[in-house]
Design an enzyme around this catalytic site. Sequence first.
Site, PDB file in Angstrom:
ATOM      1  N   TYR A  89      -6.608  -7.193  -1.637  1.00 18.69           N
ATOM      2  CA  TYR A  89      -6.713  -6.066  -2.566  1.00 18.69           C
ATOM      3  C   TYR A  89      -6.184  -6.448  -3.945  1.00 18.69           C
ATOM      4  O   TYR A  89      -5.607  -7.519  -4.137  1.00 18.69           O
ATOM      5  CB  TYR A  89      -6.025  -4.808  -2.050  1.00 18.69           C
ATOM      6  CG  TYR A  89      -4.570  -4.899  -1.610  1.00 18.69           C
ATOM      7  CD1 TYR A  89      -4.236  -5.217  -0.304  1.00 18.69           C
ATOM      8  CD2 TYR A  89      -3.524  -4.608  -2.481  1.00 18.69           C
ATOM      9  CE1 TYR A  89      -2.912  -5.243   0.126  1.00 18.69           C
ATOM     10  CE2 TYR A  89      -2.198  -4.620  -2.066  1.00 18.69           C
ATOM     11  CZ  TYR A  89      -1.905  -4.944  -0.755  1.00 18.69           C
ATOM     12  OH  TYR A  89      -0.596  -4.969  -0.339  1.00 18.69           O
ATOM     13  N   HIS A 129       0.847  -1.200   0.000  1.00 22.86           N
ATOM     14  CA  HIS A 129       0.000   0.000   0.000  1.00 22.86           C
ATOM     15  C   HIS A 129       0.868   1.229   0.000  1.00 22.86           C
ATOM     16  O   HIS A 129       1.791   1.298   0.802  1.00 22.86           O
ATOM     17  CB  HIS A 129      -0.754   0.132   1.338  1.00 22.86           C
ATOM     18  CG  HIS A 129      -1.823  -0.836   1.523  1.00 22.86           C
ATOM     19  ND1 HIS A 129      -2.435  -1.026   2.731  1.00 22.86           N
ATOM     20  CD2 HIS A 129      -2.405  -1.654   0.646  1.00 22.86           C
ATOM     21  CE1 HIS A 129      -3.358  -1.932   2.590  1.00 22.86           C
ATOM     22  NE2 HIS A 129      -3.354  -2.346   1.345  1.00 22.86           N
TER      23      HIS A 129
HETATM   24  C1  LIG Z   1       4.086  -8.783   5.080  1.00 24.36           C
HETATM   25  C2  LIG Z   1       4.558  -7.349   4.909  1.00 24.36           C
HETATM   26  C3  LIG Z   1       3.724  -6.419   4.299  1.00 24.36           C
HETATM   27  C4  LIG Z   1       4.104  -5.069   4.188  1.00 24.36           C
HETATM   28  N1  LIG Z   1       3.252  -4.170   3.607  1.00 24.36           N
HETATM   29  C5  LIG Z   1       3.579  -2.862   3.575  1.00 24.36           C
HETATM   30  C6  LIG Z   1       2.691  -1.898   2.997  1.00 24.36           C
HETATM   31  O1  LIG Z   1       1.623  -2.248   2.472  1.00 24.36           O
HETATM   32  N2  LIG Z   1       3.053  -0.572   3.019  1.00 24.36           N
HETATM   33  C7  LIG Z   1       4.237  -0.160   3.580  1.00 24.36           C
HETATM   34  O2  LIG Z   1       4.496   1.068   3.600  1.00 24.36           O
HETATM   35  N3  LIG Z   1       5.108  -1.058   4.100  1.00 24.36           N
HETATM   36  C8  LIG Z   1       4.817  -2.392   4.113  1.00 24.36           C
HETATM   37  N4  LIG Z   1       5.697  -3.299   4.628  1.00 24.36           N
HETATM   38  C9  LIG Z   1       6.991  -2.834   5.157  1.00 24.36           C
HETATM   39  C10 LIG Z   1       8.009  -2.517   4.068  1.00 24.36           C
HETATM   40  O3  LIG Z   1       8.114  -3.587   3.153  1.00 24.36           O
HETATM   41  C11 LIG Z   1       9.375  -2.237   4.692  1.00 24.36           C
HETATM   42  O4  LIG Z   1       9.235  -1.486   5.857  1.00 24.36           O
HETATM   43  C12 LIG Z   1      10.263  -1.467   3.699  1.00 24.36           C
HETATM   44  O5  LIG Z   1      10.603  -2.294   2.607  1.00 24.36           O
HETATM   45  C13 LIG Z   1      11.521  -0.939   4.363  1.00 24.36           C
HETATM   46  O6  LIG Z   1      12.328  -0.311   3.372  1.00 24.36           O
HETATM   47  P1  LIG Z   1      13.903  -0.245   3.568  1.00 24.36           P
HETATM   48  O7  LIG Z   1      14.436   0.539   2.437  1.00 24.36           O
HETATM   49  O8  LIG Z   1      14.237   0.161   4.955  1.00 24.36           O
HETATM   50  O9  LIG Z   1      14.370  -1.761   3.455  1.00 24.36           O
HETATM   51  P2  LIG Z   1      14.268  -2.735   2.202  1.00 24.36           P
HETATM   52  O10 LIG Z   1      13.299  -2.241   1.219  1.00 24.36           O
HETATM   53  O11 LIG Z   1      14.099  -4.096   2.787  1.00 24.36           O
HETATM   54  O12 LIG Z   1      15.698  -2.615   1.519  1.00 24.36           O
HETATM   55  C14 LIG Z   1      16.876  -3.081   2.142  1.00 24.36           C
HETATM   56  C15 LIG Z   1      17.902  -3.315   1.023  1.00 24.36           C
HETATM   57  O13 LIG Z   1      19.184  -3.542   1.623  1.00 24.36           O
HETATM   58  C16 LIG Z   1      19.803  -4.648   0.971  1.00 24.36           C
HETATM   59  N5  LIG Z   1      20.757  -5.228   1.943  1.00 24.36           N
HETATM   60  C17 LIG Z   1      20.476  -5.918   3.071  1.00 24.36           C
HETATM   61  N6  LIG Z   1      21.603  -6.266   3.709  1.00 24.36           N
HETATM   62  C18 LIG Z   1      22.625  -5.790   2.952  1.00 24.36           C
HETATM   63  C19 LIG Z   1      24.053  -5.830   3.092  1.00 24.36           C
HETATM   64  N7  LIG Z   1      24.652  -6.437   4.140  1.00 24.36           N
HETATM   65  N8  LIG Z   1      24.801  -5.231   2.146  1.00 24.36           N
HETATM   66  C20 LIG Z   1      24.224  -4.592   1.072  1.00 24.36           C
HETATM   67  N9  LIG Z   1      22.892  -4.546   0.883  1.00 24.36           N
HETATM   68  C21 LIG Z   1      22.097  -5.120   1.832  1.00 24.36           C
HETATM   69  C22 LIG Z   1      18.629  -5.575   0.617  1.00 24.36           C
HETATM   70  O14 LIG Z   1      18.959  -6.486  -0.405  1.00 24.36           O
HETATM   71  C23 LIG Z   1      17.579  -4.555   0.177  1.00 24.36           C
HETATM   72  O15 LIG Z   1      17.686  -4.230  -1.191  1.00 24.36           O
HETATM   73  C24 LIG Z   1       5.361  -4.657   4.717  1.00 24.36           C
HETATM   74  C25 LIG Z   1       6.229  -5.597   5.288  1.00 24.36           C
HETATM   75  C26 LIG Z   1       5.837  -6.926   5.385  1.00 24.36           C
HETATM   76  C27 LIG Z   1       6.775  -7.925   6.028  1.00 24.36           C
END
Ligand SMILES: Cc1cc2nc3c(=O)[nH]c(=O)nc-3n(C[C@H](O)[C@H](O)[C@H](O)COP(=O)(O)OP(=O)(O)OC[C@H]3O[C@@H](n4cnc5c(N)ncnc54)[C@H](O)[C@@H]3O)c2cc1C
Length: 395
Positions: free
Chosen positions: A217, A51
Amino acid sequence: MSLTNNGAARVAIVGAGIGGSALAALMQGLGYTVTVYEQAERFMRVGAGIHLSPNLMRVMRRLDLHRQVLVSGQEPAGFLNRDAYDGDMLYALELGEAAHRQFGAPFVALRRGDLHAALMSAVAPNTVQWGKRLAGLDWRGETIELSFEDGTRAHADIVIGADGLRSRVRSALCGFEQPTFSGQVAFRGSYQRALLGGLRVDDLTKWWGDETFVLSYWLDHARQDFYFAAMMPQSEWPTEASSMPGDLDEMRARFADFHPDVRHMLARAPQGSVTKWALFERPARFEFGNSRVLLIGDACHPMRPFMSQGAAMALEDVATLIRALMGAGDFGSAFATFAATRAERLGEVHRVSSANTFMRGPTQPEWVFGYDALTAHPSARLPALHTPRAMAMAA
Ligand SMILES: Cc1cc2nc3c(=O)[nH]c(=O)nc-3n(C[C@H](O)[C@H](O)[C@H](O)COP(=O)(O)OP(=O)(O)OC[C@H]3O[C@@H](n4cnc5c(N)ncnc54)[C@H](O)[C@@H]3O)c2cc1C
């Protein structure tokens, strides 16, 4: 380190996920030299749904990416919250045009891979170094050395940890500590509309059970790709991996007392279309970093996904950080302003997400969806981060 010459600082972002790609694009827009280190060998278009609430869409609009996600995703007409057993309406939030009027931005549902592709399209070519899994950080005087599992090293003045739930940047700062299993798991699946038979499915519904719920959805503009997430408690998670193939019989048995429409949706999921996910979290004691290293997104504040706000919080982080960089004389004070601005908001969203009460009954959702990270917290003296159109008009 001074912010008088943005291009002079070597900025390393670890993780090209949702927060890392958005941050890279906006920092490049301010003239920063940015390198993103991503563990994956290439970009993978993962199919699960997400979402994009209006508070997230405001940041997408600042990135000039809102049209892109509106073309691939869909704007639900409403967010229906129903009793899981008798289907009674607990709370209905009108969306579509009403979301624009009430919250100042659309509410969109789409494939997570489509969101990520849109964000990556805003990042300059050759910014991301793929296949670079961070192993650790070392402080060498004024320089930070990043070491990767392939044996290579890189150097930077500033490191932003956007590396998600199991952040290595976080481990380098705070010591290694596994996120904890929340005691909740989710079956997630998607399939084509034709498999639903004649069942009429609303755009977006959360079916609230006692300790369980099912969210359903559409993932696409044409409403052909149906998605559901079915959450339930589970005492243990037996593996290191975050997910495993979903057992359809287990899923259907666990939700067998739900409304017939939900049972039908789950019954129609084909073999191999469902995955079971463990939900992990950390307590709301946020570690933001220090004057040279900052954590954003799930690296800083992973939370239960019960408000669907994790990606929204990552993008709010990005907008706030950009504003803090625009308003400060050095990275240390920008990072301190960022942490001070974000702590209260993140604490509240983390708390309500854990409680899993948001929209279970009559709700005032403005505090979540109406939040504007481009202008919020004027007391922190952050400059507003206007939309590209507003910036063009002001020029
Ligand atoms: C079931 C579920 C449903 C969800 N639904 C929603 C929703 O509808 N709306 C919403 O807003 N949020 C939702 N979320 C939450 C959302 O997916 C995350 O909070 C979001 O992706 C966080 O973004 P980020 O950039 O912090 O991490 P991520 O998008 O996880 O990116 C982290 C990146 O770091 C990389 N990485 C990891 N470790 C290393 C390393 N050691 N070295 C180099 N690269 C590395 C990974 O490969 C990845 O590309 C949901 C989560 C879950 C589990």
